[in-house]
Write a protein that holds these residues in place. Sequence first.
Motif, PDB file in Angstrom:
ATOM      1  N   ALA A  48      15.934  -2.110  24.916  1.00 24.22           N
ATOM      2  CA  ALA A  48      15.091  -3.296  24.722  1.00 24.22           C
ATOM      3  C   ALA A  48      14.961  -3.644  23.240  1.00 24.22           C
ATOM      4  CB  ALA A  48      13.711  -3.074  25.342  1.00 24.22           C
ATOM      5  N   MET A  49      14.847  -2.632  22.399  1.00 25.31           N
ATOM      6  CA  MET A  49      14.773  -2.889  20.956  1.00 25.31           C
ATOM      7  C   MET A  49      16.081  -3.500  20.457  1.00 25.31           C
ATOM      8  SD  MET A  49      12.798   0.424  19.452  1.00 25.31           S
ATOM      9  CE  MET A  49      11.089   0.772  19.852  1.00 25.31           C
ATOM     10  N   ILE A  50      17.197  -2.979  20.949  1.00 22.68           N
ATOM     11  CA  ILE A  50      18.503  -3.535  20.573  1.00 22.68           C
ATOM     12  C   ILE A  50      18.604  -4.982  21.054  1.00 22.68           C
ATOM     13  CG2 ILE A  50      21.000  -3.337  20.927  1.00 22.68           C
ATOM     14  CD1 ILE A  50      20.464  -0.238  21.240  1.00 22.68           C
ATOM     15  N   ARG A  51      18.104  -5.242  22.244  1.00 24.34           N
ATOM     16  CA  ARG A  51      18.112  -6.607  22.794  1.00 24.34           C
ATOM     17  C   ARG A  51      17.312  -7.559  21.897  1.00 24.34           C
ATOM     18  NH1 ARG A  51      14.297  -6.516  27.462  1.00 24.34           N
ATOM     19  NH2 ARG A  51      12.854  -6.679  25.709  1.00 24.34           N
TER      20      ARG A  51
ATOM     21  N   ARG B 218       3.400   7.395  26.773  1.00 23.92           N
ATOM     22  CA  ARG B 218       2.850   8.248  25.720  1.00 23.92           C
ATOM     23  C   ARG B 218       3.292   7.718  24.365  1.00 23.92           C
ATOM     24  NH1 ARG B 218       5.290  13.801  27.517  1.00 23.92           N
ATOM     25  NH2 ARG B 218       6.901  12.373  28.209  1.00 23.92           N
ATOM     26  N   PRO B 219       2.412   7.672  23.393  1.00 27.81           N
ATOM     27  CA  PRO B 219       2.790   7.135  22.071  1.00 27.81           C
ATOM     28  C   PRO B 219       3.668   8.107  21.284  1.00 27.81           C
ATOM     29  CG  PRO B 219       0.539   7.932  22.037  1.00 27.81           C
ATOM     30  CD  PRO B 219       1.007   8.049  23.457  1.00 27.81           C
ATOM     31  N   GLY B 220       4.384   7.548  20.323  1.00 25.00           N
ATOM     32  CA  GLY B 220       5.120   8.362  19.365  1.00 25.00           C
ATOM     33  C   GLY B 220       6.364   9.042  19.883  1.00 25.00           C
ATOM     34  N   ARG B 221       6.968   8.567  20.928  1.00 29.45           N
ATOM     35  CA  ARG B 221       8.166   9.191  21.488  1.00 29.45           C
ATOM     36  C   ARG B 221       9.379   8.935  20.590  1.00 29.45           C
ATOM     37  NH1 ARG B 221       7.530  12.884  24.824  1.00 29.45           N
ATOM     38  NH2 ARG B 221       9.363  12.366  26.013  1.00 29.45           N
ATOM     39  N   THR B 222      10.412   9.729  20.785  1.00 29.71           N
ATOM     40  CA  THR B 222      11.678   9.560  20.065  1.00 29.71           C
ATOM     41  C   THR B 222      12.775   9.235  21.075  1.00 29.71           C
ATOM     42  OG1 THR B 222      12.090  11.931  20.214  1.00 29.71           O
ATOM     43  CG2 THR B 222      11.025  11.121  18.208  1.00 29.71           C
ATOM     44  N   PRO B 223      13.876   8.631  20.634  1.00 28.95           N
ATOM     45  CA  PRO B 223      14.875   8.142  21.576  1.00 28.95           C
ATOM     46  C   PRO B 223      15.684   9.212  22.313  1.00 28.95           C
ATOM     47  CG  PRO B 223      15.541   7.652  19.338  1.00 28.95           C
ATOM     48  CD  PRO B 223      14.155   8.195  19.268  1.00 28.95           C
ATOM     49  N   HIS B 224      15.775  10.421  21.800  1.00 31.30           N
ATOM     50  CA  HIS B 224      16.575  11.477  22.412  1.00 31.30           C
ATOM     51  C   HIS B 224      18.017  11.047  22.654  1.00 31.30           C
ATOM     52  CE1 HIS B 224      12.718  13.464  22.989  1.00 31.30           C
ATOM     53  NE2 HIS B 224      13.432  14.570  22.961  1.00 31.30           N
ATOM     54  N   ASN B 225      18.506  10.173  21.828  1.00 38.39           N
ATOM     55  CA  ASN B 225      19.909   9.787  21.776  1.00 38.39           C
ATOM     56  C   ASN B 225      20.076   9.170  20.395  1.00 38.39           C
ATOM     57  OD1 ASN B 225      22.272   8.102  21.779  1.00 38.39           O
ATOM     58  ND2 ASN B 225      22.318   8.276  24.006  1.00 38.39           N
ATOM     59  N   ALA B 226      20.730   9.903  19.523  1.00 36.18           N
ATOM     60  CA  ALA B 226      20.831   9.454  18.132  1.00 36.18           C
ATOM     61  C   ALA B 226      21.512   8.095  18.019  1.00 36.18           C
ATOM     62  CB  ALA B 226      21.589  10.487  17.300  1.00 36.18           C
ATOM     63  N   TYR B 227      22.511   7.856  18.837  1.00 35.34           N
ATOM     64  CA  TYR B 227      23.255   6.604  18.735  1.00 35.34           C
ATOM     65  C   TYR B 227      22.393   5.412  19.155  1.00 35.34           C
ATOM     66  CZ  TYR B 227      26.936  10.035  18.365  1.00 35.34           C
ATOM     67  OH  TYR B 227      27.690  11.105  17.955  1.00 35.34           O
ATOM     68  N   LEU B 228      21.670   5.570  20.261  1.00 38.21           N
ATOM     69  CA  LEU B 228      20.762   4.496  20.677  1.00 38.21           C
ATOM     70  C   LEU B 228      19.611   4.350  19.682  1.00 38.21           C
ATOM     71  CD1 LEU B 228      20.515   4.840  24.561  1.00 38.21           C
ATOM     72  CD2 LEU B 228      21.655   3.060  23.236  1.00 38.21           C
TER      73      LEU B 228
ATOM     74  N   SER C 252       9.353   5.156  16.915  1.00 42.51           N
ATOM     75  CA  SER C 252       8.160   5.858  17.412  1.00 42.51           C
ATOM     76  C   SER C 252       6.915   4.992  17.349  1.00 42.51           C
ATOM     77  CB  SER C 252       7.933   7.151  16.627  1.00 42.51           C
ATOM     78  OG  SER C 252       8.983   8.047  16.874  1.00 42.51           O
ATOM     79  N   ASP C 253       6.800   4.191  16.281  1.00 38.46           N
ATOM     80  CA  ASP C 253       5.623   3.328  16.141  1.00 38.46           C
ATOM     81  C   ASP C 253       5.587   2.226  17.202  1.00 38.46           C
ATOM     82  OD1 ASP C 253       4.857   4.809  13.953  1.00 38.46           O
ATOM     83  OD2 ASP C 253       5.679   3.405  12.485  1.00 38.46           O
ATOM     84  N   LEU C 254       6.752   1.725  17.576  1.00 42.16           N
ATOM     85  CA  LEU C 254       6.822   0.620  18.537  1.00 42.16           C
ATOM     86  C   LEU C 254       7.051   1.071  19.975  1.00 42.16           C
ATOM     87  CD1 LEU C 254       9.037  -1.811  16.426  1.00 42.16           C
ATOM     88  CD2 LEU C 254       6.567  -1.962  16.824  1.00 42.16           C
ATOM     89  N   TYR C 255       7.268   2.378  20.164  1.00 41.70           N
ATOM     90  CA  TYR C 255       7.636   2.879  21.490  1.00 41.70           C
ATOM     91  C   TYR C 255       6.667   2.434  22.588  1.00 41.70           C
ATOM     92  CZ  TYR C 255       8.400   5.805  25.474  1.00 41.70           C
ATOM     93  OH  TYR C 255       8.614   6.232  26.765  1.00 41.70           O
ATOM     94  N   ARG C 256       5.399   2.711  22.407  1.00 39.03           N
ATOM     95  CA  ARG C 256       4.412   2.427  23.457  1.00 39.03           C
ATOM     96  C   ARG C 256       4.383   0.943  23.819  1.00 39.03           C
ATOM     97  NH1 ARG C 256      -0.919   1.812  25.048  1.00 39.03           N
ATOM     98  NH2 ARG C 256      -1.427   3.198  26.774  1.00 39.03           N
TER      99      ARG C 256
ATOM    100  N   THR D 270      14.248   8.533  30.588  1.00 41.47           N
ATOM    101  CA  THR D 270      14.670   7.222  31.079  1.00 41.47           C
ATOM    102  C   THR D 270      13.939   6.122  30.327  1.00 41.47           C
ATOM    103  OG1 THR D 270      15.100   8.153  33.271  1.00 41.47           O
ATOM    104  CG2 THR D 270      14.889   5.761  33.124  1.00 41.47           C
ATOM    105  N   SER D 271      12.640   6.294  30.143  1.00 42.11           N
ATOM    106  CA  SER D 271      11.856   5.307  29.415  1.00 42.11           C
ATOM    107  C   SER D 271      12.356   5.169  27.982  1.00 42.11           C
ATOM    108  CB  SER D 271      10.378   5.712  29.427  1.00 42.11           C
ATOM    109  OG  SER D 271       9.606   4.775  28.724  1.00 42.11           O
ATOM    110  N   GLU D 272      12.653   6.289  27.334  1.00 43.99           N
ATOM    111  CA  GLU D 272      13.117   6.260  25.954  1.00 43.99           C
ATOM    112  C   GLU D 272      14.430   5.493  25.819  1.00 43.99           C
ATOM    113  OE1 GLU D 272      13.185  10.442  25.336  1.00 43.99           O
ATOM    114  OE2 GLU D 272      11.005  10.568  25.215  1.00 43.99           O
ATOM    115  N   GLN D 273      15.337   5.687  26.787  1.00 42.96           N
ATOM    116  CA  GLN D 273      16.617   4.976  26.737  1.00 42.96           C
ATOM    117  C   GLN D 273      16.413   3.481  26.974  1.00 42.96           C
ATOM    118  OE1 GLN D 273      18.978   7.151  25.633  1.00 42.96           O
ATOM    119  NE2 GLN D 273      17.271   8.552  25.910  1.00 42.96           N
TER     120      GLN D 273
END
Length: 185
Positions: A50-53, A81-91, A66-70, A42-45
Motif C-alpha cells: 500500500a505504501m508503494i502504491r 499493533r503500532p511500530g511494526r517492521t516490514p519483515h521483507n527488506a526489499y518491500l 514503522s511510524d506509518l504502519y498503524r 501478512t499485514s506487514e506485506q
Amino acid sequence: LATIPVLAMGGLLASGTYERVQTLGEIANPREATDPSIRGRTSEQLVSLAMIRDAPLTGVGPGQYSDLYRQYALEFGLDERPGRTPHNAYLGIAAESGVLGALAFVVLAGIALLTGLRARSRLLLANRPEAGAAAALVAGLAGYLAAAVFLHLAFPNYLWLALGFVGGISLIAREHAVRAPGRGK
C-alpha cells in the motif's frame, strides 16, 4: 550411528515445531488465522504494498514505515499493533525509498555479487589461497540477501561490512590477476 543422538536432540528441542507447522495452512485465509505471526506478517506485506502504491517513485520516506504502519494497517484489519517492521527488506526499501530506491539496492547487491564472483575467479586462476575467502564472502552476501526476503534491515551494518569486504577482496584479486603475455594492466 552418530546422527541418531543429533536427530533425537533435534526432536526434543523442537517440541512445538509440529504444532507451528500446522498453522501454515492459515496463510490461505489470514483474516481467520489463529497464529498472530501469520496475521502480522501478512499485514506487514500488505502495508508495504500500500505504501508503494501511494508513493511509488520516492516512497514514504526513510525510517517512516514503522511510524506509518498503524495508519495503513487499519485498511486491512489484520494486525494494528503500532511500530511494526516490514519483515521483507526489499518491500521495506521499496515502501520507504520507492521503486527507484529498491532498484538501486538490487543493482548494488547484484554488482557486489558479480564483483565477488569475479574476484574469486581471478584468485583461482592465480592459484591464490584468498579464493576461498572470496567464495565465503560471496556465499555470506548471498545468504544475507536471501534472508532479506524474510527479514527487514534491522542490522544494516552487517550488509555494509560484507559489501566492504567484497570490495577489498576485489582489490586483492586485481593485484594478483593473471595477465596474458604481452598485455598490460
